[in-house]
Design a protein around this motif. Structure first.
Motif: not given
Length: 591
Positions: A446-475
């Motif tokens: 799924n290119p945008v896993p989880g809930t869109v309000q907290y999903a990192a921008p790179e997911y909306f580009l169809g890219l895979g996530g990284s630990p920095r994606s989880d950090l974005f959500s925490l931020g």
């Protein structure tokens, strides 16, 4: 010398279809030398390790100038076969193998440095190393030195590795890279998709320097159904052609490939029926159902009591619509699989394992409230309390990241606070596990896993996530706890191109909380930057900077009024223009 571990004595074949099925043949000979400095081995494990870690074959070749290189070869192969299978199941093949090889290299190098040959590496604990790992439908190669790995597909024989040997002249050459030479290891890595019938050949230089590719292919064809005989025939042929070195060859053929599934090793997916929907006070599989906690299109969640120990637990069963969907059932079982491998006070625990008659997941019950409810109850929380909550969430996330996992659905509804104030991350329905992804065979995610309000921008580009994606959500969560809103509103979900993401406008937290330190806003802004490379590199950096000014890394000047309160700025501009217009009109009227 050889070391072979098999799941069962079946002549070099493991695992019936539709699981991975291979044929193996291997042989080694000291040749015309006094001792055999080569060492080779293979491990053909049973389930669940066959699915989670794969099958491994490896060989090492000591160097003739060293009297101890045969010890290095044995240590490298035996250590790799032992330690690779001790790495976490969730780690990718690459991470597991490279971590193990780095440790072996460091040990070999230290033995040389502590011995009499510390000033002459060519006489120390040095060897070449080549390994092939077959996991699901992919082959992973790790190589350093001048042994070789080939692939025979049909009638095409391809060399997959390159020789790390420098030739000074026609008669003089030396190894450019090997295990144990230095404190740091540079090892070649390659991942290849498999096809049924692929045959891999691992050979030391005592073999491949005396048998060319066409002859190698024909020797294997002569013993197509007996790889052990083929391996022995190759050794005999190399000796007959004048090889004066140690000789080792390993042959591995792919006879069957597994059908990729997320939890290929889990019998429950095929043998157990999905759990039914449950009613209060019902007794189900050793649990007494108390009440339903949550229901969605994917699952139903119940509070229950374990009748064996009296503890309260949470049962998750698939919804009616998901019972025939294998992928959904796999994800349900993956949640408990993940929980059993995470050990953190800030991550929900899996309930003790027990025999089951149905397919469902069981986790500990946390007496408390979600972070979402806490935020409603505390619209203007103290900064120190926010720091405490964010720090605990970060500790939980680090437990995921250490095991090559991403949570991918971090949001206030998936975070619990118990009555003691301990924060725990729950709901692993969107967790991405590197090791399981390899079993899944690269199936589309799924290119945008989880809930869109907290999903990192790179997911909306169809890219895979990284630990920095989880950090974005925490931020985003930290920002929302402090301000009651989101740093970009709902605009992130609409920004599906790089250009659109560059136009995203961060809303200063100081617009909503004038009591916050100026430098804190810079910390939040960096944590939720649309570009992952411009976020914090580690969760620890974010939580550290959240507690104190970041020195030279952060702006020390108070932001302009336009940044802090653009509405007030434009209201002031409009007022000044109105005054200027009135003055101009009065002058015109007076004239």
């Amino acid at each position: 010398m050889t070391l072979t571990r098999q799941a069962r004595p079946d002549g070099g074949r493991v695992s019936p279809s539709p699981r991975l099925d291979i044929a193996l043949g291997q042989a080694s000979d000291r040749g015309r030398k006094d001792i055999n400095q080569d060492f080779h081995g293979a491990c053909l494990p049973a389930e669940p390790q066959l699915s989670t870690k794969g099958t491994v074959v490896a060989l090492a070749d000591g160097i003739s100038s060293s009297a101890v290189s045969h010890i290095a070869s044995q240590t490298a192969v035996a250590g790799f076969l032992e330690d690779y299978y001790c790495t976490p199941d969730a780690w990718s093949v690459r991470k597991s193998a490279q971590r193990v090889l780095a440790a072996i290299n460091a040990w070999l190098h230290s033995q040389t440095r502590q011995g009499e040959y510390r000033h002459d590496a060519d006489r120390g604990y040095v060897c070449t190393f080549s390994a092939l790992i077959i996991k699901s439908a992919t082959a992973y190669l790790f190589h350093v030195g001048d042994a070789r790995i080939y692939r025979l597909r049909g009638h095409d024989l391809e060399q997959l590795t390159r020789d790390h040997r420098l030739r000074v002249s026609a008669d003089t050459s030396y190894l450019a890279r090997a295990l144990g030479v230095g404190p740091h290891l540079e090892i070649d890595y390659l991942a290849l998709p498999l096809e049924r019938g692929d045959l891999f050949i691992l050979a030391t230089d005592g073999v491949h320097e005396h048998i060319d590719a066409p002859r190698l292919g024909s020797l294997i064809s002569e013993h197509e159904e007996a790889l052990q005989a083929a391996a022995e025939g190759i050794i005999e042929q190399a000796l007959a052609r004048g090889s004066d070195d140690n000789l080792t060859v390993q042959l591995l053929r792919i006879d069957e490939l597994p059908a990729p599934t997320v939890l290929e090793h889990s019998r429950q997916l095929t043998e157990l029926p999905p759990a039914p929907l449950l009613e209060s006070r019902a007794v189900f599989d050793g649990y007494t159902i108390e009440r339903e906690l949550h229901a969605s299109s994917r699952s139903h969640v119940y509070l229950a009591t374990d009748n064996e120990c009296g503890e309260r637990v949470v049962l998750k069963v698939p919804s009616i619509d998901q019972r025939q969907d294998l992928a959904s059932l796999e994800h349900l079982m993956l949640e408990e699989w993940v929980a059993r491998r995470l050990h953190s006070p800030h991550v929900v625990r899996a309930a003790p394992a027990r025999q089951r008659r149905y397919l469902y997941a069981v986790n500990e019950f946390i007496e408390g409230q979600t972070l979402h409810q806490w935020m409603l109850d505390n619209p203007l929380p103290e900064l120190q309390r926010v720091r405490d909550i964010v720090g605990q969430i970060a500790q939980g996330l680090r437990a995921f990241h250490r095991l090559d996992m991403l949570h991918q659905d971090l949001r206030p509804q998936n975070i619990m606070l118990d009555h003691a104030g301990t924060v725990k991350i729950i709901d692993f329905g969107s967790v991405r596990v590197a090791g399981i992804d390899e079993i899944d065979g690269g199936a589309p995610q799924n290119p945008v896993p989880g809930t869109v309000q907290y999903a990192a921008p790179e997911y909306f580009l169809g890219l895979g996530g990284s630990p920095r994606s989880d950090l974005f959500s925490l931020g985003v969560i930290a920002y929302q706890m402090l301000t009651g809103t989101l740093p970009y509103g709902t605009e992130v979900a609409k920004a599906s191109t790089r250009t659109a993401q560059l136009r995203l406008g961060y809303r200063s937290a100081l617009q909503y909380r004038q009591d916050l330190p100026v430098w804190l806003d810079e910390v939040l802004k960096r944590a939720v930057h649309p570009d992952p490379s411009k976020r914090y590199a580690a969760l620890s950096e974010f939580t550290f900077d959240l507690c104190q000014p970041g020195g030279a890394r952060l702006a020390t000047q108070r932001p302009s009024l336009l940044e802090r309160n653009p509405v007030a700025v434009w209201q002031s501009v409009a007022l000044l223009l109105s005054v200027a217009l009135l003055l101009a009109l009065s002058r015109i009227a007076g004239s």
